[in-house]
Design an enzyme around this catalytic site. Structure first.
Site, PDB file in Angstrom:
ATOM      1  CG  HIS A  18      -1.973   1.052   1.226  1.00 44.82           C
ATOM      2  ND1 HIS A  18      -3.308   0.791   1.452  1.00 44.82           N
ATOM      3  CD2 HIS A  18      -1.899   2.396   1.026  1.00 44.82           C
ATOM      4  CE1 HIS A  18      -4.003   1.914   1.395  1.00 44.82           C
ATOM      5  NE2 HIS A  18      -3.162   2.910   1.157  1.00 44.82           N
ATOM      6  CB  THR A 101      -4.722   9.070  -9.157  1.00 43.04           C
ATOM      7  OG1 THR A 101      -4.633   8.747  -7.767  1.00 43.04           O
ATOM      8  CG2 THR A 101      -6.155   9.168  -9.601  1.00 43.04           C
ATOM      9  N   GLY A 175      -8.511   8.211  -2.382  1.00 46.20           N
ATOM     10  CA  GLY A 175      -8.950   9.602  -2.415  1.00 46.20           C
ATOM     11  C   GLY A 175      -9.659   9.976  -1.123  1.00 46.20           C
ATOM     12  CD  GLU A 205      -8.298   6.790   4.568  1.00 47.97           C
ATOM     13  OE1 GLU A 205      -8.817   6.748   3.439  1.00 47.97           O
ATOM     14  OE2 GLU A 205      -7.184   7.317   4.787  1.00 47.97           O
TER      15      GLU A 205
HETATM   16  C1  6MZ Z   1      -7.051   7.888   0.751  1.00 45.19           C
HETATM   17  C2  6MZ Z   1      -5.049   8.496  -0.222  1.00 45.19           C
HETATM   18  C3  6MZ Z   1      -4.408   8.478   1.035  1.00 45.19           C
HETATM   19  O1  6MZ Z   1      -2.247   8.750  -6.684  1.00 45.19           O
HETATM   20  O2  6MZ Z   1      -1.105  10.946  -6.963  1.00 45.19           O
HETATM   21  N1  6MZ Z   1      -4.141   8.838  -1.135  1.00 45.19           N
HETATM   22  N2  6MZ Z   1      -6.362   8.186  -0.353  1.00 45.19           N
HETATM   23  N3  6MZ Z   1      -6.506   7.878   1.978  1.00 45.19           N
HETATM   24  C4  6MZ Z   1      -5.198   8.183   2.176  1.00 45.19           C
HETATM   25  N4  6MZ Z   1      -4.721   8.222   3.453  1.00 45.19           N
HETATM   26  C5  6MZ Z   1      -3.857   9.209   3.954  1.00 45.19           C
HETATM   27  N5  6MZ Z   1      -3.118   8.780   0.837  1.00 45.19           N
HETATM   28  C6  6MZ Z   1      -2.969   8.989  -0.495  1.00 45.19           C
HETATM   29  O3  6MZ Z   1      -0.871   9.661  -4.803  1.00 45.19           O
HETATM   30  C7  6MZ Z   1      -1.563  10.604  -4.025  1.00 45.19           C
HETATM   31  C8  6MZ Z   1      -3.035  10.240  -3.989  1.00 45.19           C
HETATM   32  O4  6MZ Z   1      -3.228   9.001  -3.298  1.00 45.19           O
HETATM   33  C9  6MZ Z   1      -4.451   9.014  -2.568  1.00 45.19           C
HETATM   34  C10 6MZ Z   1      -5.110  10.363  -2.843  1.00 45.19           C
HETATM   35  O5  6MZ Z   1      -6.003  10.240  -3.926  1.00 45.19           O
HETATM   36  C11 6MZ Z   1      -3.917  11.234  -3.224  1.00 45.19           C
HETATM   37  O6  6MZ Z   1      -4.278  12.333  -4.029  1.00 45.19           O
HETATM   38  P1  6MZ Z   1      -1.001   9.542  -6.387  1.00 45.19           P
HETATM   39  O7  6MZ Z   1       0.242   8.859  -6.800  1.00 45.19           O
END
Ligand code: 6MZ
Length: 379
Positions: A18, A101, A175, A205
Site C-alpha cells: 500500500h 492515480t 482519495g 477510513e
Molecule cells: C485515501 C489516499 C491516502 O495517486 O497521486 N491517497 N487516499 N486515503 C489516504 N490516506 C492518507 N493517501 C494517499 O498519490 C496521491 C493520492 O493518493 C491518494 C489520494 O487520492 C492522493 O491524491 P497519487 O500517486
C-alpha cells in the site's frame, strides 16, 4: 525521517502493498522537484508532515495537491517513480505494489495513458539497472472524480493489464473518503473484477462509511486499505467484521499514517491489535512514506514495540504479506525461497550462541502469549 529503524527491521525482507506514488516521494527527491520549479514558491514544509506532528485528514489531502503541482510532467513522474522504487529497495523491500492515480496535465501535455506508461517505464528501467525488487502497479481511481472517470480508469487499467507483461495487476480505490460515495463506483469496480483486475479498496477510513463498506465488501475486494472503522469497538459492526473474516480479506495497515492523520488516536489503539490478535491476515504498509516521513522498516519496528511482537512474529508478518500480494503464483514461490534463504541471516534461534552480538533482541511474548496479554489488558 528522523531516526532510521534498527538493523533487524532494515535487514528483514519486506513486502510493501500500500504505497501511493506521489505520497511516497522522499525529501531528497522533493528538494530536486522544488529546485526545478522555483516559480511555485513551494517550501519543503508544505509537502511532508514531520513525525510527532498531527494533521486532520483534510490537511493531509491538501499536501497531495501541493505535491501534484510539483509532479506534473512525464519527466517528473519518471524521476519520482524511479527514486521511490530505489528507496523501497534500499529499505529491504523485495516486492512492491505501487499505486497511483493517472492525471492529465494540459500545461505539460501529459495524458493519463502516458502517465501509466511512464510509471511502467520507470519500473522497467529499475529492473534493467538491477535494482533488487519486483515491482507491480495498481491503477488508482480517485473517488472524488465520480462514475464516468472511474469507468475510464478501469478501461485504462484493463488495457495495461493486457499489454504490460504482468506489471499492471489491479485497481486501487482511494482519495478523500469524505467525498463521493462508493455506490456510484460499483459498476466500474464490478467491471474491473470481471476483467481480472485485482481490487485493493480503501474501506471505512472514516467512521461514516458503514453503508458504503457493506456494499463494497460484497464485491468482494481482494484487499482492504486501512479498514479503520470496520470493527464494532469503533462504531463498525459484527456484520462488517464477519464479511471480512469469512472471505479472509487481507487488511493493509498503515500505523504512522493513521495516527498522523488522526483517524486513530494513538499507536496502542491502532486496529492492528483487533485484527492481528484474531489471526486475520494483516499487512504492514507505509501509505505515503514521503508525506508521513516513515519507511517500511520503521512501520515494522513501530508495530513490534507497540504490540510487543517478537522477531519471529515480525518475520511471520513479513512472510505472510507475500500471500496477500497480487503477484502470480510462481513469483510468490520465488519470494518464499528468498525469505527462506534470508531467514538464518536475520533471525537467530534462542539456542544459537551468537558469535557476534545479535542485531536485535527483545524478550517479548510470542503470538499466543501476546493474545493473552492483550486479552488481559482488555479485561
Ligand atoms: C485515501 C489516499 C491516502 O495517486 O497521486 N491517497 N487516499 N486515503 C489516504 N490516506 C492518507 N493517501 C494517499 O498519490 C496521491 C493520492 O493518493 C491518494 C489520494 O487520492 C492522493 O491524491 P497519487 O500517486
Amino acid at each position: 525521517m528522523e531516526t532510521p529503524a534498527d538493523p533487524f527491521y532494515r535487514q528483514l525482507p519486506k513486502v510493501e502493498l500500500h504505497a501511493h506514488l506521489n505520497g511516497s516521494v522522499s525529501s531528497e527527491t522533493m528538494e530536486q522537484l522544488i529546485a526545478r520549479k522555483p516559480q511555485l514558491n513551494i517550501e519543503h514544509s508544505m509537502t511532508a508532515i514531520r513525525s510527532g506532528q498531527r494533521r486532520t485528514l483534510d490537511e493531509c489531502f491538501q499536501v497531495f495537491k501541493v505535491i501534484h503541482q510539483l509532479v506534473d510532467s512525464e519527466e517528473d513522474i519518471l524521476m519520482v517513480a524511479k527514486a521511490v522504487i530505489q528507496e523501497f529497495a534500499a529499505d529491504g523491500v523485495k516486492y512492491l505494489e505501487l499505486r497511483s492515480t493517472p492525471r492529465e496535465e494540459t500545461k505539460t501535455g501529459l495524458s493519463k495513458r502516458r502517465y501509466v506508461e511512464t510509471v511502467i517505464e520507470a519500473i522497467h528501467q529499475c529492473k534493467q539497472e538491477g535494482v533488487d525488487i519486483d515491482v507491480r502497479f495498481l491503477v488508482a481511481i480517485d473517488r472524488r472524480n465520480g462514475t464516468k472517470v472511474a469507468m475510464e480508469t478501469v478501461k485504462l487499467a484493463e488495457d495495461f493489464m493486457l499489454s504490460s507483461n504482468g506489471v499492471v495487476v489491479g485497481l486501487d480505490l482511494s482519495g478523500d473518503p469524505t467525498v463521493g460515495h462508493g455506490r456510484d463506483l460499483l459498476p466500474a469496480l464490478q467491471k474491473a473484477r470481471n476483467c481480472g483486475l485485482k481490487l485493493a479498496l480503501h474501506l471505512s477510513e472514516i467512521p461514516s462509511q458503514k453503508e458504503e463498506s457493506e456494499l463494497l465488501l460484497d464485491l468482494p475486494p481482494d484487499r482492504i486499505g486501512h479498514g479503520t472503522f470496520l470493527h464494532p469497538e469503533v462504531g463498525g459492526s459484527d456484520t462488517l467484521v464477519d464479511k471480512v473474516c469469512k472471505q479472509k480479506i487481507p487488511i493493509e495497515l498503515c500505523l504512522t499514517s493513521n495516527v498522523t492523520g488522526q483517524t486513530v488516536p494513538s499507536y496502542d489503539q491502532h486496529h492492528f491489535k483487533y485484527w492481528y490478535t484474531r489471526g486475520h491476515p494483516c499487512v504492514l504498509c507505509t501509505d505515503d512514506k514521503g508525506v508521513f516521513c516513515t519507511d517500511l522498516s520503521q512501520e515494522y519496528q513501530l508495530a513490534a514495540s507497540t504490540f510487543r511482537l517478537s522477531q519471529e512474529d515480525v518475520w511471520d508478518l513479513s512472510q505472510q504479506a507475500i500471500h496477500c500480494s497480487f503477484a502470480p503464483e510462481p513469483v510468490k514461490q520465488q519470494l518464499e525461497q528468498k525469505w527462506a534463504k534470508l531467514r538464518p541471516v536475520c533471525l537467530m534461534s534462542d539456542t544459537d550462541e551468537p558469535s557476534t552480538p545479535p542485531l536485535f533482541y527483545m524478550d517479548v511474548p510470542s503470538r499466543p502469549a501476546l493474545t493473552s496479554v492483550l486479552e488481559k489488558e482488555n479485561g
